[in-house]
Design a protein around this motif. Sequence first.
Motif, PDB file in Angstrom:
ATOM      1  N   LEU A 192      52.368  43.834  45.659  1.00  0.00           N
ATOM      2  CA  LEU A 192      52.357  44.867  44.794  1.00  0.00           C
ATOM      3  C   LEU A 192      52.520  44.611  43.417  1.00  0.00           C
ATOM      4  O   LEU A 192      52.115  45.105  42.282  1.00  0.00           O
ATOM      5  N   LEU A 246      55.369  50.648  42.278  1.00  0.00           N
ATOM      6  CA  LEU A 246      54.877  51.946  42.906  1.00  0.00           C
ATOM      7  C   LEU A 246      54.554  53.073  42.025  1.00  0.00           C
ATOM      8  O   LEU A 246      54.712  54.104  42.087  1.00  0.00           O
ATOM      9  N   LEU A 273      48.696  52.736  41.904  1.00  0.00           N
ATOM     10  CA  LEU A 273      48.303  52.403  43.345  1.00  0.00           C
ATOM     11  C   LEU A 273      47.174  53.193  43.819  1.00  0.00           C
ATOM     12  O   LEU A 273      46.400  52.880  44.530  1.00  0.00           O
ATOM     13  N   TRP A 291      44.030  51.611  45.665  1.00  0.00           N
ATOM     14  CA  TRP A 291      43.415  51.881  47.094  1.00  0.00           C
ATOM     15  C   TRP A 291      41.973  51.973  47.162  1.00  0.00           C
ATOM     16  O   TRP A 291      41.264  51.576  47.711  1.00  0.00           O
ATOM     17  N   LEU A 339      46.652  46.383  50.864  1.00  0.00           N
ATOM     18  CA  LEU A 339      47.367  47.701  50.746  1.00  0.00           C
ATOM     19  C   LEU A 339      47.695  48.316  52.252  1.00  0.00           C
ATOM     20  O   LEU A 339      48.845  48.278  52.680  1.00  0.00           O
ATOM     21  N   LEU A 355      51.181  47.845  54.315  1.00  0.00           N
ATOM     22  CA  LEU A 355      51.567  49.224  54.929  1.00  0.00           C
ATOM     23  C   LEU A 355      52.286  48.628  56.517  1.00  0.00           C
ATOM     24  O   LEU A 355      53.074  49.128  56.777  1.00  0.00           O
ATOM     25  N   LEU A 374      53.567  54.370  48.877  1.00  0.00           N
ATOM     26  CA  LEU A 374      52.653  53.436  49.361  1.00  0.00           C
ATOM     27  C   LEU A 374      51.522  54.276  49.979  1.00  0.00           C
ATOM     28  O   LEU A 374      49.970  54.294  49.351  1.00  0.00           O
ATOM     29  N   PRO A 392      50.136  58.077  47.216  1.00  0.00           N
ATOM     30  CA  PRO A 392      50.293  57.882  46.062  1.00  0.00           C
ATOM     31  C   PRO A 392      50.038  58.924  44.897  1.00  0.00           C
ATOM     32  O   PRO A 392      49.947  58.470  43.699  1.00  0.00           O
TER      33      PRO A 392
END
Lengths: 211, 304
Positions: B147, B160, B164, B168, B176, B180, B242, B245
Amino acid sequence: MEITNPLLLTVILINFFTLGSARLGACIRIVALQGALLALLPLAVHGFSLHSLVLFSGALLFKGVFIPLLLLRAIREVRIRREVEPVIGFVPTLILGVLMTAGAFLFADFLPLAVEHLDSLFVPTALATMFSGFLLLITRRKAITQVLGYLMLENGIFIFGVLLSEALPLMVEGGVLLDLLVGVFVMGIVMNQINREFSSINTESLTALKE
Amino acid sequence: MLANLVLHLFILLLFAPLLLGIITKTKAWFAGRVGAPLLQTYYDLNRLWRKGFVFSRTTTWVFLLGPVVGLAVPLLAALMIPFGALPAPVSFEGDLILFVYLFGLSRFFTAAAALDTGSSFEGMGAAREVTFSCLAEPTLLFVLLVLARLSGGLSMNTLLGEHLLASWRSEAGASLTLILVCLFVVLLLECSRIPFDDPTTHLELTMIHEVMVLDHSGPAFGMILYGAALKMMVLGALLVRLAIPWDTGWWLTNSLIFLAGLSVLAVLIGVIESAMARLKLPRVPQVLVGTSLLSIFALVLVLR
């Protein structure tokens, strides 16, 4: 290109799973899944054409269905369920596999590739799958896991082949698949022989053979 | 700023025990039972709080410090991570290291409190807990490194943050997804849920976390229970942020989305607990090494 990246990542994850798992049935099924996923690659890369359709169906039939069925039949015949004592333990093999995969990614960056392949996952995945196949071949005792390693090695070569499939004649690919099939057959016969002679299929026993 | 802090603490303190209730309800539903009421954890906390302290004569002040630190640490850690789109009230460069090692601190005091009783049974549990969490720590750090690489910052708020959504959609989406999964495994281990530890069995030789708190009773045990719920919420917040987002721009919808995400997470944990059996003890380190390797692989993917 959208669909190929998840496909190739799944292929790498399947490599890890096979390296870390002791259950032969699960390993065979997951390698079959890998073969089936790889069969989708020509379609995803080259679109729908006669050539890629033939490749798709051929790969799906051989890698995804036929050879795994043969292997599953083989483990039923010789009654084995798990790889008991690998030459190197499961966790160390897994660590080696990840190191090799990371190495493949780093190495692929140094290769003088064609421009359209530079940033794709194809070359690193192909290398990583071949390395994992090698690793499986050399770290396991049971002949059947070694066949799986061979299969995985061929999967890696297939990924390379997809990149070239426009240039590569169909005959060559057919030859590769046929080679593999013959290899599996021979291994099956050898396995049965070892099993009958030594009542186990540890290839270690072969080193004890004398003239 | 102050309103933000109050809202953060309000959500944390009020809704954390509800997660345990949702998990229990899901498990009961899977087994075809009615199950304990959703608010059972609140009743339990209330009951425990009204009891008196009972201390063994062999214990010292260390024994009481375990529950106290176990309650304080998740509170502090919660201030450093964003709840959904609500930004964290406390944030500074490099707080991700503090975030990870705050949990190490609470683990140390829980283990010390367990050893303080002098019971070999509790010592065994402490040994297991420490072994497993030291194997889970690399996973958490590598996940945070991924991250950090994606966001370019070193505070939990930036890690965060808004990047994000773009991440993605980009090439990093695969990493990601991987982290996760890794985070979910870490959550299950840290909150001692089923594939690693069984939170419902007492007095069983295979359990890990539950054995360490066997000698605590009354308010001390209440603190442990509450601390465990808070910890689950804090680690869950990491996962939820996560996975979801989006920022709606209004604090109420943001908190509602966050709470909905947490409830889905709790249901997911319940489903896993119903569908899986506990792992054999020697298998646990293998799984944890596997997730560490996965997170390293995710890091390699974003580094190239």
